[in-house]
Motif scaffolding. Sequence first.
Motif, PDB file in Angstrom:
ATOM      1  N   SER A  10      -2.239 -37.717   0.776  1.00 36.42           N
ATOM      2  CA  SER A  10      -2.882 -38.334   1.673  1.00 36.42           C
ATOM      3  C   SER A  10      -3.165 -39.794   1.787  1.00 36.42           C
ATOM      4  O   SER A  10      -3.229 -40.103   0.489  1.00 36.42           O
ATOM      5  N   LYS A  11      -3.504 -40.401   2.736  1.00 35.09           N
ATOM      6  CA  LYS A  11      -3.887 -41.818   2.703  1.00 35.09           C
ATOM      7  C   LYS A  11      -5.159 -42.108   1.781  1.00 35.09           C
ATOM      8  O   LYS A  11      -5.216 -42.862   1.188  1.00 35.09           O
ATOM      9  N   GLU A  12      -5.925 -41.066   1.955  1.00 35.22           N
ATOM     10  CA  GLU A  12      -7.395 -41.309   1.398  1.00 35.22           C
ATOM     11  C   GLU A  12      -7.102 -41.157  -0.162  1.00 35.22           C
ATOM     12  O   GLU A  12      -7.752 -41.698  -1.011  1.00 35.22           O
ATOM     13  N   GLU A  13      -6.197 -39.898  -0.497  1.00 33.19           N
ATOM     14  CA  GLU A  13      -5.934 -39.813  -1.850  1.00 33.19           C
ATOM     15  C   GLU A  13      -5.356 -41.112  -2.730  1.00 33.19           C
ATOM     16  O   GLU A  13      -5.722 -41.569  -3.874  1.00 33.19           O
ATOM     17  N   VAL A  14      -4.285 -41.654  -1.845  1.00 34.82           N
ATOM     18  CA  VAL A  14      -3.766 -42.805  -2.388  1.00 34.82           C
ATOM     19  C   VAL A  14      -4.852 -44.050  -2.524  1.00 34.82           C
ATOM     20  O   VAL A  14      -4.873 -44.906  -3.371  1.00 34.82           O
ATOM     21  N   ASP A  15      -5.598 -44.272  -1.524  1.00 32.25           N
ATOM     22  CA  ASP A  15      -6.701 -45.593  -1.668  1.00 32.25           C
ATOM     23  C   ASP A  15      -7.552 -45.086  -2.562  1.00 32.25           C
ATOM     24  O   ASP A  15      -7.849 -46.201  -3.508  1.00 32.25           O
ATOM     25  N   HIS A  16      -8.057 -43.857  -2.999  1.00 32.82           N
ATOM     26  CA  HIS A  16      -8.900 -43.593  -4.236  1.00 32.82           C
ATOM     27  C   HIS A  16      -7.932 -43.969  -5.482  1.00 32.82           C
ATOM     28  O   HIS A  16      -9.177 -44.654  -6.232  1.00 32.82           O
ATOM     29  N   ILE A  21      -7.668 -47.602 -10.111  1.00 34.93           N
ATOM     30  CA  ILE A  21      -6.856 -48.690 -10.828  1.00 34.93           C
ATOM     31  C   ILE A  21      -7.421 -50.037 -10.981  1.00 34.93           C
ATOM     32  O   ILE A  21      -7.613 -50.762 -11.889  1.00 34.93           O
ATOM     33  N   GLU A  22      -7.572 -50.770  -9.753  1.00 37.74           N
ATOM     34  CA  GLU A  22      -8.131 -51.817  -9.511  1.00 37.74           C
ATOM     35  C   GLU A  22      -9.600 -52.077  -9.928  1.00 37.74           C
ATOM     36  O   GLU A  22      -9.718 -53.365 -10.534  1.00 37.74           O
ATOM     37  N   SER A  23     -10.494 -51.187  -9.917  1.00 37.05           N
ATOM     38  CA  SER A  23     -11.872 -51.054 -10.627  1.00 37.05           C
ATOM     39  C   SER A  23     -11.523 -51.342 -12.029  1.00 37.05           C
ATOM     40  O   SER A  23     -12.684 -51.625 -12.697  1.00 37.05           O
ATOM     41  N   LEU A  24     -10.467 -51.156 -12.960  1.00 37.89           N
ATOM     42  CA  LEU A  24     -10.178 -51.255 -14.314  1.00 37.89           C
ATOM     43  C   LEU A  24      -9.803 -52.778 -14.573  1.00 37.89           C
ATOM     44  O   LEU A  24      -9.326 -53.087 -15.621  1.00 37.89           O
ATOM     45  N   GLY A  25      -9.559 -53.606 -13.555  1.00 42.18           N
ATOM     46  CA  GLY A  25      -9.043 -54.916 -13.605  1.00 42.18           C
ATOM     47  C   GLY A  25      -7.480 -54.881 -13.402  1.00 42.18           C
ATOM     48  O   GLY A  25      -6.990 -56.010 -14.011  1.00 42.18           O
ATOM     49  N   HIS A  29       0.434 -51.359  -7.143  1.00 41.08           N
ATOM     50  CA  HIS A  29       1.311 -51.676  -5.782  1.00 41.08           C
ATOM     51  C   HIS A  29       1.778 -50.400  -5.438  1.00 41.08           C
ATOM     52  O   HIS A  29       2.377 -49.636  -6.171  1.00 41.08           O
ATOM     53  N   PHE A  30       1.620 -50.071  -4.151  1.00 38.56           N
ATOM     54  CA  PHE A  30       1.835 -48.866  -3.695  1.00 38.56           C
ATOM     55  C   PHE A  30       3.283 -49.150  -3.017  1.00 38.56           C
ATOM     56  O   PHE A  30       3.615 -50.073  -2.415  1.00 38.56           O
ATOM     57  N   SER A  31       4.080 -47.928  -3.292  1.00 31.52           N
ATOM     58  CA  SER A  31       5.656 -48.227  -2.593  1.00 31.52           C
ATOM     59  C   SER A  31       5.883 -46.760  -2.072  1.00 31.52           C
ATOM     60  O   SER A  31       6.019 -45.936  -2.803  1.00 31.52           O
ATOM     61  N   LYS A  32       6.212 -46.784  -0.664  1.00 25.81           N
ATOM     62  CA  LYS A  32       6.585 -45.356  -0.198  1.00 25.81           C
ATOM     63  C   LYS A  32       7.987 -45.290  -0.155  1.00 25.81           C
ATOM     64  O   LYS A  32       8.827 -46.096   0.309  1.00 25.81           O
ATOM     65  N   ASP A  54      -3.649 -38.558 -14.647  1.00 28.16           N
ATOM     66  CA  ASP A  54      -2.654 -37.391 -14.143  1.00 28.16           C
ATOM     67  C   ASP A  54      -3.508 -36.298 -13.480  1.00 28.16           C
ATOM     68  O   ASP A  54      -3.208 -35.427 -13.159  1.00 28.16           O
ATOM     69  N   ALA A  55      -5.208 -36.634 -13.623  1.00 26.78           N
ATOM     70  CA  ALA A  55      -5.824 -35.470 -13.196  1.00 26.78           C
ATOM     71  C   ALA A  55      -6.357 -35.587 -11.826  1.00 26.78           C
ATOM     72  O   ALA A  55      -7.089 -34.869 -11.166  1.00 26.78           O
ATOM     73  N   ILE A  56      -6.146 -36.977 -11.353  1.00 21.96           N
ATOM     74  CA  ILE A  56      -6.638 -37.203  -9.966  1.00 21.96           C
ATOM     75  C   ILE A  56      -5.654 -36.590  -8.908  1.00 21.96           C
ATOM     76  O   ILE A  56      -4.339 -36.375  -9.021  1.00 21.96           O
ATOM     77  N   SER A  57      -6.342 -36.092  -7.824  1.00 19.56           N
ATOM     78  CA  SER A  57      -5.965 -35.352  -7.036  1.00 19.56           C
ATOM     79  C   SER A  57      -4.661 -36.164  -6.223  1.00 19.56           C
ATOM     80  O   SER A  57      -4.851 -37.460  -5.925  1.00 19.56           O
ATOM     81  N   GLY A  58      -3.394 -35.783  -6.068  1.00 16.62           N
ATOM     82  CA  GLY A  58      -2.325 -36.414  -5.523  1.00 16.62           C
ATOM     83  C   GLY A  58      -1.291 -37.004  -6.469  1.00 16.62           C
ATOM     84  O   GLY A  58      -0.405 -37.258  -6.398  1.00 16.62           O
TER      85      GLY A  58
END
Length: 338
Positions: A10-16, A21-25, A29-32, A54-58
């Motif tokens: 889902s979009k929410e999972e992608v955003d999460h 990743i961004e919070s780690l600096g 880049h998302f690519s559909k 790899d444990a994150i949902s999605g």
Amino acid sequence: MIIVLKPNTSKEEVDHIMKKIESLGLKAHFSKGETTSIIGVIGDESKLSEQPIDAISGVEKVMPVLKPYKMASREFKASRTVITVGDKKIGGAAFTVIAGPCSVENEEGMIRIAKELKARGAHFLRGGAFKPRTSPYAFQGLGRRGLEILAEARKVTGLGICTEVMDVRDVELVASFADIVQIGARNTQNFNLLKEVGSAKKPILLKRGFAVTIEEFLMSAEYILANGNPDVILCERGIRTFETATRNTLDINAVPVMKDLSHLPVFTDPSHATGKRKYVAATAYASMAAGADGVMIEAHTDPESALTDGAQTVNCEEFSEIMATLSRIAPAVGRTLS
Ligand code: PEP
Ligand code: MN
């Protein structure tokens, strides 16, 4: 690193995942893709070593990128890059022909050439205003005046223009006139220039240097991509070999190899690759058959009078013949020449 997502994430999972990743600096880049979507991660990946991504949902799986270039790689971007320039698309099903004289010589001549090439089906007009010449005594190009002439030719014909920038100090000027900015073979590894065009808001036609390997070439593209410009066209223009029958040797292998390794559009330049007018047509056809997304061809109303590269420049009749044959080959290789 490439994060391959599960189908139906889902979009929410992608955003999460992106936020994590961004919070780690790091940059994400998302690519559909049609079946698989991915997130490319750029930056110091050691920051991720403690994070069980790899444990994150999605997340389906996490793959390291083993190649030295990342953003230019096929793994990084699920779909092929298609660049929109005005009403034209570069890449995808389109086969694009950029044609024009080696150098902008004068206004009247340039407009005459532009009208002829437009009538004969060219998609973009080329012409050098800043010329990289081996001899400091040879014609160096008209500089700013050349750019103004190109802009006039665009106004008259509607053709988008492609012209070279050689110097970091001229990037803003050239990008303000050009629809496509060319980096020439002598500057393929001019890293400061590559960084500078990374912040230009125009697509870059990056030529392969004549002693640059495909991997090094893709690293040059990476400089532009990593500095913020996603619109890079790779152009094979002949490399130096032991062969002396032609000016350079068109590395036709580079076309399928680069299309395999990268998502970026791939062009060839049969004119500089062969250095001889009579071989331009055959190598252009070979390029289309090999899977190139376009060609750059030097063409002039009177090649004999051309100030630079006349020997490899085709005349209008030869250009028409090339266009006619390309349009016959195109359907056989799933291309449109519009
Ligand atoms: C050109 O396009 O006129 C040119 C100088 O090309 P290259 O950089 O490939 O030699
Ligand atoms: Mn030339």
